[in-house]
Scaffold this motif. Structure first.
Motif, PDB file in Angstrom:
ATOM      1  N   LYS A  84       0.819  -1.207   0.000  1.00  0.00           N
ATOM      2  CA  LYS A  84       0.000   0.000   0.000  1.00  0.00           C
ATOM      3  C   LYS A  84       0.861   1.269   0.000  1.00  0.00           C
ATOM      4  O   LYS A  84       0.370   2.355  -0.294  1.00  0.00           O
ATOM      5  N   ASP A  85       2.133   1.124   0.342  1.00  0.00           N
ATOM      6  CA  ASP A  85       3.022   2.283   0.496  1.00  0.00           C
ATOM      7  C   ASP A  85       3.719   2.682  -0.802  1.00  0.00           C
ATOM      8  O   ASP A  85       4.558   3.590  -0.789  1.00  0.00           O
ATOM      9  N   TYR A  86       3.407   2.013  -1.902  1.00  0.00           N
ATOM     10  CA  TYR A  86       4.122   2.262  -3.150  1.00  0.00           C
ATOM     11  C   TYR A  86       3.235   2.959  -4.181  1.00  0.00           C
ATOM     12  O   TYR A  86       2.004   2.940  -4.090  1.00  0.00           O
ATOM     13  N   ASP A  87       3.885   3.542  -5.176  1.00  0.00           N
ATOM     14  CA  ASP A  87       3.203   4.214  -6.276  1.00  0.00           C
ATOM     15  C   ASP A  87       2.267   3.242  -6.986  1.00  0.00           C
ATOM     16  O   ASP A  87       2.597   2.061  -7.156  1.00  0.00           O
ATOM     17  N   GLU A  88       1.115   3.747  -7.433  1.00  0.00           N
ATOM     18  CA  GLU A  88       0.112   2.878  -8.064  1.00  0.00           C
ATOM     19  C   GLU A  88       0.627   2.194  -9.327  1.00  0.00           C
ATOM     20  O   GLU A  88       0.102   1.161  -9.732  1.00  0.00           O
ATOM     21  N   LYS A  89       1.629   2.775  -9.974  1.00  0.00           N
ATOM     22  CA  LYS A  89       2.186   2.146 -11.172  1.00  0.00           C
ATOM     23  C   LYS A  89       2.906   0.845 -10.832  1.00  0.00           C
ATOM     24  O   LYS A  89       3.087  -0.012 -11.699  1.00  0.00           O
ATOM     25  N   GLN A  90       3.340   0.700  -9.585  1.00  0.00           N
ATOM     26  CA  GLN A  90       4.125  -0.460  -9.186  1.00  0.00           C
ATOM     27  C   GLN A  90       3.331  -1.521  -8.437  1.00  0.00           C
ATOM     28  O   GLN A  90       3.755  -2.667  -8.348  1.00  0.00           O
ATOM     29  N   THR A  91       2.189  -1.136  -7.894  1.00  0.00           N
ATOM     30  CA  THR A  91       1.526  -2.025  -6.956  1.00  0.00           C
ATOM     31  C   THR A  91       0.046  -2.196  -7.276  1.00  0.00           C
ATOM     32  O   THR A  91      -0.510  -1.539  -8.153  1.00  0.00           O
ATOM     33  N   PHE A  92      -0.593  -3.105  -6.539  1.00  0.00           N
ATOM     34  CA  PHE A  92      -2.023  -3.338  -6.689  1.00  0.00           C
ATOM     35  C   PHE A  92      -2.825  -2.156  -6.148  1.00  0.00           C
ATOM     36  O   PHE A  92      -2.394  -1.470  -5.225  1.00  0.00           O
ATOM     37  N   VAL A  93      -3.994  -1.947  -6.728  1.00  0.00           N
ATOM     38  CA  VAL A  93      -4.968  -1.011  -6.180  1.00  0.00           C
ATOM     39  C   VAL A  93      -6.231  -1.832  -5.943  1.00  0.00           C
ATOM     40  O   VAL A  93      -6.916  -2.222  -6.891  1.00  0.00           O
ATOM     41  N   LEU A  94      -6.500  -2.125  -4.686  1.00  0.00           N
ATOM     42  CA  LEU A  94      -7.587  -3.049  -4.374  1.00  0.00           C
ATOM     43  C   LEU A  94      -8.939  -2.526  -4.853  1.00  0.00           C
ATOM     44  O   LEU A  94      -9.293  -1.367  -4.630  1.00  0.00           O
TER      45      LEU A  94
END
Length: 367
Positions: free
Chosen positions: A105-115
């Motif tokens: 949750k602490d990372y940029d949306e380009k790198q991680t999931f967005v629930l």
């Protein structure tokens, strides 16, 4: 021949590469098909696969057609087939459980999931989707460490009478209690933890086998891996990587002349480097002794696009699983598991596993 109907859990980079590949090879024939271990498996070609159901938890994918979802963020793998036809398969909201690590949750949306805020599919709803879609095989592409989520989908597969290909290092096929349940229901399973077409683990195994066959005593070795996709980001949570390290380490230990002490072997994911995206870089070092106890060492750097490397094996695992279904064979598929997976129920040297898969395809007895 009829299409092989599959369902996929996790529409990430690996699923994207697999689906792109199914399109890419449509206009190829056996003579010009680069990058496949097998063009024809029991009459099934790479494009004889149809995705009929899909599950994910990212709001940029849930509710979208599969052909669109495979190119949505945070996917970052190489696009080698842009023209993927519309699949008329809506990506359904899956069950989250431990399929999402809190630190992401602490990372940029380009790198991680967005629930997604969509309602999660219950067990009953998931089973209904599998049955109504006609899915014959369920592929697991959940993130590493998704123990509870994997078991949830395995239970769904068993109740829906759907075969299972376990591509991640949550141990199912290699656990007798699970394997027995697939055998009792006569449902095929291949697992655990997919071994890339030409990745760090298979390369490390082949080199280890070479040391053994050439009489070189291996004393110490490491394999360090970095990458920039969500898989590597997920594995920054070291609580999620224990089974991954065990799977990769055992894959190498199993082909050594003598097992190494734990302090002399280190294999596993090392760090996340965002700009690498889906490129994986592996550093392998092997130290040993030659004739006359003379020391030697070897270092290798391997750079590969991670997800196509996985898909090149997955496309064969699917077709071998379909052969088992056609033949009415359930339970563990030992030969395909040994050749395609890092942590199979039975380990074999790779040249032996290669021959066993050939024998399996030809209809000979599975080991």
């Amino acid at each position: 021949m009829d299409k092989i109907k599959i369902a996929i859990i996790g529409i990430g980079n690996c699923a994207s590469s697999l689906i792109q590949g199914m399109e890419y090879y449509k206009n190829k024939d056996g003579k010009d098909a680069i990058g496949l271990m097998h063009w024809d498996i029991g009459g099934y070609k790479p494009f004889d696969i149809e995705v009929v159901a899909a599950f994910d938890i990212d709001k940029r994918k849930v509710g979208k057609d599969l052909s669109e979802a495979i190119f949505a963020l945070p996917n970052c793998t190489k696009v080698f087939c842009k023209d993927v036809t519309k699949k008329n398969v809506e990506v359904k909201m899956g069950m989250v459980l431990d399929g999402f690590s809190e630190h992401m949750k602490d990372y940029d949306e380009k790198q991680t999931f967005v629930l997604s805020d969509e309602k999660e599919s219950t067990k009953e709803e998931t089973i209904k989707i599998l049955k109504e879609s006609g899915a014959e095989i369920l592929l697991n592409y959940l993130p590493v460490g998704s123990e509870k989520a994997t078991r949830f989908y395995v239970e769904c597969a068993l109740e829906a009478n759907t075969a299972f290909v376990n591509n991640i290092p949550v141990f199912i096929a290699s656990v007798p209690e699970w394997a027995d349940r697939f055998k009792e229901k006569n449902i095929p399973i291949i697992g655990d933890d997919i071994k890339a077409q030409l990745g760090a683990t298979i390369t490390h195994r082949v080199l280890s086998d070479l040391f053994k066959k050439r009489g070189v005593k291996l004393e110490r070795t490491y394999q360090l891996n970095t990458g920039g996709n969500t898989d590597f980001l997920n594995m920054l949570n070291r609580n999620r990587v224990a089974s991954k390290k065990e799977s990769k380490t055992e894959a190498v230990q199993s082909v050594l002349a003598e097992r190494l002490e734990a302090e002399n072997i280190h294999i596993g994911p090392s760090d996340h480097v965002a700009w690498q995206k889906d490129n994986k870089i592996a550093f392998i070092r092997m130290e040993g002794k030659l004739f006359g106890d003379v020391p030697m060492n070897m270092e290798l750097r391997l750079s590969v696009e991670d997800s196509p490397n996985s898909a090149g094996v997955g496309i064969d695992a699917i077709r071998c699983c379909k052969l088992a279904l056609d033949r009415g064979k359930g339970g563990i598929l030992y030969s395909p598991s040994a050749y395609f997976m890092k942590h199979p129920p039975k380990q074999y040297p790779d040249d032996e596993a290669y021959q066993l898969v050939k024998d399996f395809i030809e209809g000979k007895k599975d080991n």
